[in-house]
Scaffold this motif. Structure first.
Motif, PDB file in Angstrom:
ATOM      1  N   ASN A 344       0.852  -1.192   0.000  1.00  0.00           N
ATOM      2  CA  ASN A 344       0.000   0.000   0.000  1.00  0.00           C
ATOM      3  C   ASN A 344       0.882   1.233   0.000  1.00  0.00           C
ATOM      4  O   ASN A 344       1.050   1.898   1.041  1.00  0.00           O
ATOM      5  CB  ASN A 344      -0.922  -0.008   1.228  1.00  0.00           C
ATOM      6  CG  ASN A 344      -1.875  -1.191   1.242  1.00  0.00           C
ATOM      7  OD1 ASN A 344      -2.974  -1.129   0.694  1.00  0.00           O
ATOM      8  ND2 ASN A 344      -1.448  -2.286   1.866  1.00  0.00           N
ATOM      9  N   PRO A 345       1.469   1.592  -1.137  1.00  0.00           N
ATOM     10  CA  PRO A 345       2.453   2.685  -1.201  1.00  0.00           C
ATOM     11  C   PRO A 345       1.891   4.052  -0.840  1.00  0.00           C
ATOM     12  O   PRO A 345       2.663   4.977  -0.574  1.00  0.00           O
ATOM     13  CB  PRO A 345       2.931   2.646  -2.655  1.00  0.00           C
ATOM     14  CG  PRO A 345       1.878   1.903  -3.405  1.00  0.00           C
ATOM     15  CD  PRO A 345       1.291   0.924  -2.446  1.00  0.00           C
ATOM     16  N   GLY A 346       0.558   4.205  -0.811  1.00  0.00           N
ATOM     17  CA  GLY A 346      -0.023   5.485  -0.439  1.00  0.00           C
ATOM     18  C   GLY A 346      -0.195   5.647   1.062  1.00  0.00           C
ATOM     19  O   GLY A 346      -0.618   6.713   1.535  1.00  0.00           O
ATOM     20  N   LYS A 347       0.118   4.621   1.834  1.00  0.00           N
ATOM     21  CA  LYS A 347      -0.070   4.648   3.284  1.00  0.00           C
ATOM     22  C   LYS A 347       1.218   5.048   4.001  1.00  0.00           C
ATOM     23  O   LYS A 347       2.333   4.846   3.499  1.00  0.00           O
ATOM     24  CB  LYS A 347      -0.511   3.269   3.779  1.00  0.00           C
ATOM     25  CG  LYS A 347      -1.892   2.825   3.275  1.00  0.00           C
ATOM     26  CD  LYS A 347      -2.997   3.581   3.994  1.00  0.00           C
ATOM     27  CE  LYS A 347      -4.373   3.029   3.623  1.00  0.00           C
ATOM     28  NZ  LYS A 347      -5.455   3.694   4.370  1.00  0.00           N
ATOM     29  N   SER A 348       1.067   5.606   5.206  1.00  0.00           N
ATOM     30  CA  SER A 348       2.189   5.902   6.099  1.00  0.00           C
ATOM     31  C   SER A 348       1.838   5.353   7.482  1.00  0.00           C
ATOM     32  O   SER A 348       0.732   4.855   7.693  1.00  0.00           O
ATOM     33  CB  SER A 348       2.458   7.409   6.167  1.00  0.00           C
ATOM     34  OG  SER A 348       1.317   8.094   6.652  1.00  0.00           O
ATOM     35  N   ALA A 349       2.765   5.475   8.432  1.00  0.00           N
ATOM     36  CA  ALA A 349       2.501   4.888   9.751  1.00  0.00           C
ATOM     37  C   ALA A 349       3.204   5.664  10.847  1.00  0.00           C
ATOM     38  O   ALA A 349       4.307   6.178  10.658  1.00  0.00           O
ATOM     39  CB  ALA A 349       2.965   3.433   9.777  1.00  0.00           C
ATOM     40  N   ASP A 350       2.518   5.768  11.992  1.00  0.00           N
ATOM     41  CA  ASP A 350       3.156   6.228  13.227  1.00  0.00           C
ATOM     42  C   ASP A 350       3.763   5.016  13.918  1.00  0.00           C
ATOM     43  O   ASP A 350       3.122   3.960  14.023  1.00  0.00           O
ATOM     44  CB  ASP A 350       2.128   6.871  14.164  1.00  0.00           C
ATOM     45  CG  ASP A 350       1.676   8.241  13.682  1.00  0.00           C
ATOM     46  OD1 ASP A 350       2.394   8.854  12.874  1.00  0.00           O
ATOM     47  OD2 ASP A 350       0.595   8.685  14.113  1.00  0.00           O
ATOM     48  N   ILE A 351       5.003   5.157  14.375  1.00  0.00           N
ATOM     49  CA  ILE A 351       5.671   4.111  15.156  1.00  0.00           C
ATOM     50  C   ILE A 351       5.712   4.611  16.595  1.00  0.00           C
ATOM     51  O   ILE A 351       6.387   5.591  16.902  1.00  0.00           O
ATOM     52  CB  ILE A 351       7.081   3.842  14.615  1.00  0.00           C
ATOM     53  CG1 ILE A 351       7.001   3.400  13.159  1.00  0.00           C
ATOM     54  CG2 ILE A 351       7.791   2.786  15.457  1.00  0.00           C
ATOM     55  CD1 ILE A 351       8.352   3.162  12.516  1.00  0.00           C
ATOM     56  N   ILE A 352       4.966   3.946  17.462  1.00  0.00           N
ATOM     57  CA  ILE A 352       4.693   4.481  18.799  1.00  0.00           C
ATOM     58  C   ILE A 352       5.402   3.625  19.848  1.00  0.00           C
ATOM     59  O   ILE A 352       5.160   2.422  19.967  1.00  0.00           O
ATOM     60  CB  ILE A 352       3.178   4.491  19.073  1.00  0.00           C
ATOM     61  CG1 ILE A 352       2.456   5.222  17.932  1.00  0.00           C
ATOM     62  CG2 ILE A 352       2.888   5.142  20.416  1.00  0.00           C
ATOM     63  CD1 ILE A 352       0.956   5.013  17.937  1.00  0.00           C
TER      64      ILE A 352
END
Length: 419
Positions: A344-352
């Motif tokens: 899903n190249p349009g997605k990003s993520a928070d690493i918490i």
């Protein structure tokens, strides 16, 4: 749909979260060398030629100069061998005729660690004694008198006292006697020897340092019986525990690279669950999910379901106490996120990042940030652009019983939010 999601989440959580107390490193060899064997010796001091001095000539009682450089190898904590070279200079003392000569030698010697042989470790861990002796070749040269150069063989024997300064350095004091064979010229170079086959006798006294070489913590000089018994006990424990099969997958823990496999899932010969399509879900489990839940045309679990699992906190990376290095087994959580983001190249993520309540709040906030940064680095190295990953330091998680060791393990984690 909620019931389906709950069931699916439970199965994925079993795969991901059970990793928190496990490591997947290759088991160490029971034959691993437990101590260093090489050392470098450097000494300097004084000498005294005891025999083969021309009448009327003499050196000082403690005559400078003596130097010695050697390399030593210990076959065991008690026995070894060393190769060393020595240099001595002889000059007249006050009120005697002038002379100057030099003595150089190379010797091969056996070494006995008397400290280990006599079990010094029962009363001290910092003092020891080495006995050494052997044979070599030597030369006397002088520019005064008729002596010139004289070549000989010699025998050598001595005692070296040791004081351990650290695991890498020891302070030494050495007393050595040398007997030359067929010495033709006196040490002063002024006359012929007259004492027979064993003509020259020389004493050396010196102090210096021994430098221990190698990657292990201790050198053979300081390994006692208690250390060796402890090491044997560790090896026995490794064999006993390594033969267990914690996850019941048919592969002993000693050889199991994934000792937390879900019960009933097929594994390869190294104990790793089979995941041919590399989507982070064992094929056997994925087959069950595909038959049970909705699929899109690709025949895989839906992206929406995976995203809900990630954002719901079912995919985590875990850490040992006070550590910012992910446990090896829980890296499957990072792999789960990486594969989702690649699909899903349009997605990003928070690493918490999170920490338990042990320690100050400010320290734990910084620790949670380091944990999140460590996970981000793994994801970036796995091919995810750093701009798609945002680090969040959430500090202490106070939702569990602070006194419970097992509960605190659960909150030492990094979790994710994709968007």
């Amino acid at each position: 749909m909620k019931k389906k999601l709950l069931s699916l989440s439970f199965l994925i959580a079993a795969f991901s979260a059970s990793a928190q107390n496990m490591t997947t490193s290759v088991a160490p060899s029971v034959a691993q060398q437990e101590y260093n064997k090489w050392s470098l010796e450097l000494n300097g001091g004084v000498n005294k030629p005891m025999r083969a001095i021309t009448p009327g000539y003499s050196t000082s009682t403690l005559n400078p100069f003596h130097a010695d450089l050697g390399v030593r190898y210990m076959f065991s904590p008690k026995f070894g061998v060393k190769l060393d070279v020595g240099y001595d200079q002889f000059k007249e003392r006050d009120n005697t005729p002038d002379f100057e000569s030099r003595y150089v030698r190379a010797s091969l010697q056996g070494v006995i660690n008397l400290g280990r042989a006599l079990n010094f470790e029962t009363w001290t861990n910092t003092v020891s004694v080495l006995a050494h002796g052997g044979f070599g070749v030597s030369q006397i040269s002088t520019e005064t008198g008729p002596g010139g150069q004289d070549y000989m063989a010699h025998g050598i024997m001595g005692l070296t006292g040791q004081i351990k300064l650290s695991n890498r350095v020891a302070l030494t004091g050495d007393l050595t006697g040398i007997v030359n064979g067929r010495q033709n010229w006196n040490f002063d170079g002024m006359g012929n020897t007259t004492t027979g086959s064993l003509d020259g006798v020389l004493l050396n006294a010196s102090v210096g340092l021994t430098f221990y070489l190698g990657k292990n913590e201790k050198h053979a000089d300081w390994v006692g019986e208690e250390d060796r018994i402890s090491e044997l006990e560790k090896r026995v424990d490794l064999v006993e525990t390594g033969l267990l099969d914690t996850d019941k997958d048919g592969v002993a823990d000693l050889y199991d690279l994934e000792p937390n496999t879900i019960t009933g899932v097929a594994v390869n010969t190294k104990g790793q669950s089979i995941d041919n399509n590399q989507n982070g879900v064992p094929d056997e489990l994925e087959s069950y999910l595909d038959k049970t839940y909705e699929k899109k045309g690709s025949g895989t679990i839906t992206n929406n379901t995976v995203e809900e699992l990630i954002n719901g906190g079912y995919v985590n990376v875990y850490f040992d106490f006070n550590s910012s290095k992910p446990t090896n087994a829980s890296l499957s959580g990072v792999d789960f996120l990486v594969k989702y983001l690649k699909n899903n190249p349009g997605k990003s993520a928070d690493i918490i990042g999170y920490a338990d309540e042990i320690g100050s709040s400010s320290y734990n906030t910084e620790l949670s940030r380091k944990r999140a940064e460590a996970v981000k680095k793994v994801a970036v190295n796995a091919g995810i652009d750093a701009s798609r990953l945002n680090v969040v330091a959430n500090g202490e998680d106070t939702s569990v019983n602070k006194k419970s060791k097992e509960a605190r393990q659960i909150v030492r984690r990094v979790t994710f939010q994709v968007k």
